[in-house]
Design an enzyme around this catalytic site. Structure first.
Site, PDB file in Angstrom:
ATOM      1  N   ASP A  27     -15.114  92.457  53.483  1.00 18.97           N
ATOM      2  CA  ASP A  27     -13.805  92.414  53.372  1.00 18.97           C
ATOM      3  C   ASP A  27     -13.245  92.046  54.605  1.00 18.97           C
ATOM      4  OD1 ASP A  27     -11.220  92.876  51.831  1.00 18.97           O
ATOM      5  OD2 ASP A  27     -10.875  94.628  53.150  1.00 18.97           O
ATOM      6  N   ASP A  29      -9.401  91.905  55.996  1.00 24.09           N
ATOM      7  CA  ASP A  29      -8.132  92.897  56.687  1.00 24.09           C
ATOM      8  C   ASP A  29      -8.491  94.293  56.645  1.00 24.09           C
ATOM      9  OD1 ASP A  29      -5.803  93.372  57.554  1.00 24.09           O
ATOM     10  OD2 ASP A  29      -4.443  92.123  56.341  1.00 24.09           O
TER      11      ASP A  29
END
Length: 371
Positions: A27, A29
């Site tokens: 991922d 952020d």
């Protein structure tokens, strides 16, 4: 497939994770960057995990990955459909993170494949697109033609995050088309997204607008959703990376870790994003990660084993944890992350297939992880 019995503790690994897995599905952020800037230790850790760095940031050699000594492959997996993979890769490169366009997989790509493979959508069909450049580019790559009006005879409607400048009229066109029975798709349904100024509405909020506007229908439709934690996103990622033994790396329990669970693959939760100790201890089965670590340096080391049983207490490193009548209890000292791993075992075992409601603030404060 997801495991049949609920996970009751994090797992141990004698091998460094970048050696034990061939691909990290990362991922962005809260894991790689936050507020547009690299998370501490992220750049050096990813360089080392991919075999491009000499050391792992903790003073030990790294980069002896599963791909002929070159390190694990890095793939960046995001629910944000607004930016193109090329734009995301350029941002990562500016931060010093090793990334190429082919390393980025977005929910826009996943939903474009979902639309193109739908039997009711002809090849080269018109698609009413409510979203940003990333979604439009992904549709074009599938040979689908973007239109902006319900009167343009679209074969599908798709919504993806288009940024804060999204026009209200575009949502109206989507609602009109869905109200006429046009198949409805969404890149993802995250209700909120982080921004440099705080929490902002995400694509899920825009989807809710169309859902509310079509409640008048006798059988109100629901969109087919591609993004994490649903299977189309995991499928898109595996197809594009060729991963055979991937490790999902994320900071969110309800998208990253749940997505790994749905795909039947292992996961590493890093504590550099939104998940805190209380949320982790209360995690239901689908939200329990395989491993937990502070940050991406966890890719470069083994993971300690949690031992013991409910009656005698769960042990990890110098810590022991038990589930009392009203609270989780912790004894010992050492690395706070070992204490958290022991607490997870006590909490998850007590919860079984549910969520742990035992008080944990005292134990987490002792570890410096109370938030």
């Amino acid at each position: 497939m997801p495991q049949e019995t609920p996970r009751s503790r994090t797992e141990g690994s004698e091998r460094a994770l970048n050696e034990a897995y061939d691909t990290a599905l990362l991922d962005l952020d809260g894991v790689v960057y936050a507020g547009g800037e690299a998370v501490p230790h992220a750049v050096a850790s990813l360089e080392a995990a991919s075999g491009r760095g000499a050391q792992d940031g903790r003073g030990t050699s790294a980069g002896r990955g599963t791909q002929g000594g070159r390190g694990m492959r890095l793939a960046y997996v995001t629910n944000n459909a607004a930016r193109t993979p090329a734009t995301v890769a350029a941002h990562l490169t500016r931060l010093g993170v090793p990334a190429e366009e082919a390393d980025v997989i977005t929910s826009a790509q996943a939903v474009a494949r979902l639309i193109a493979e739908d039997p009711g959508v002809p090849e080269g069909a018109r698609v009413l697109c409510v979203g940003g450049e990333g979604l439009r580019v992904a549709l074009a790559e599938r040979g689908l033609r973007v239109v902006e009006s319900a009167d343009d005879d679209p074969a599908a409607v798709v919504q993806g995050y288009g940024g804060p400048q999204m026009e209200w009229g575009a949502l109206g066109e989507a609602a009109l088309a869905v109200g006429r029975g046009v198949p409805w798709f969404a890149s993802n349904t995250d209700l909120t997204i982080p921004s440099g100024r705080g929490i902002a509405p995400g694509n899920g909020a825009a989807v809710e607008v169309v859902r509310i506007a079509t409640r008048w229908m006798r059988n109100p439709p629901e969109p087919r959703v591609a993004g994490k934690p649903l299977p189309p996103m995991h499928r898109e990622t595996v197809i594009r990376t060729g991963a055979r033994h991937p490790l999902v790396v994320g900071d969110r329990l309800d998208t990253d870790i749940e997505g790994a669970h749905a795909g039947g693959v292992d996961s590493l939760l890093v504590l550099t994003g939104v998940t805190d100790g209380h949320q982790l201890l209360a995690a239901p089965p689908a939200h329990r990660p395989t491993y937990v670590d502070r940050d991406l340096r966890g890719l470069l080391t083994g993971q300690p084993e949690v031992t013991g049983e409910a009656e005698s207490g769960f042990r990890c490193g110098g810590w022991s944890a038990t589930a009392g009548a009203d609270a989780l209890e912790l004894d010992g000292d050492g690395d706070p992350l070992d204490g958290l791993r022991a607490l997870c075992a006590a909490a998850w075992t007590a919860a079984g297939e549910g969520t742990c409601g035992l008080a944990a603030d005292t134990a987490l404060k002792r570890l410096g992880l109370a938030g």
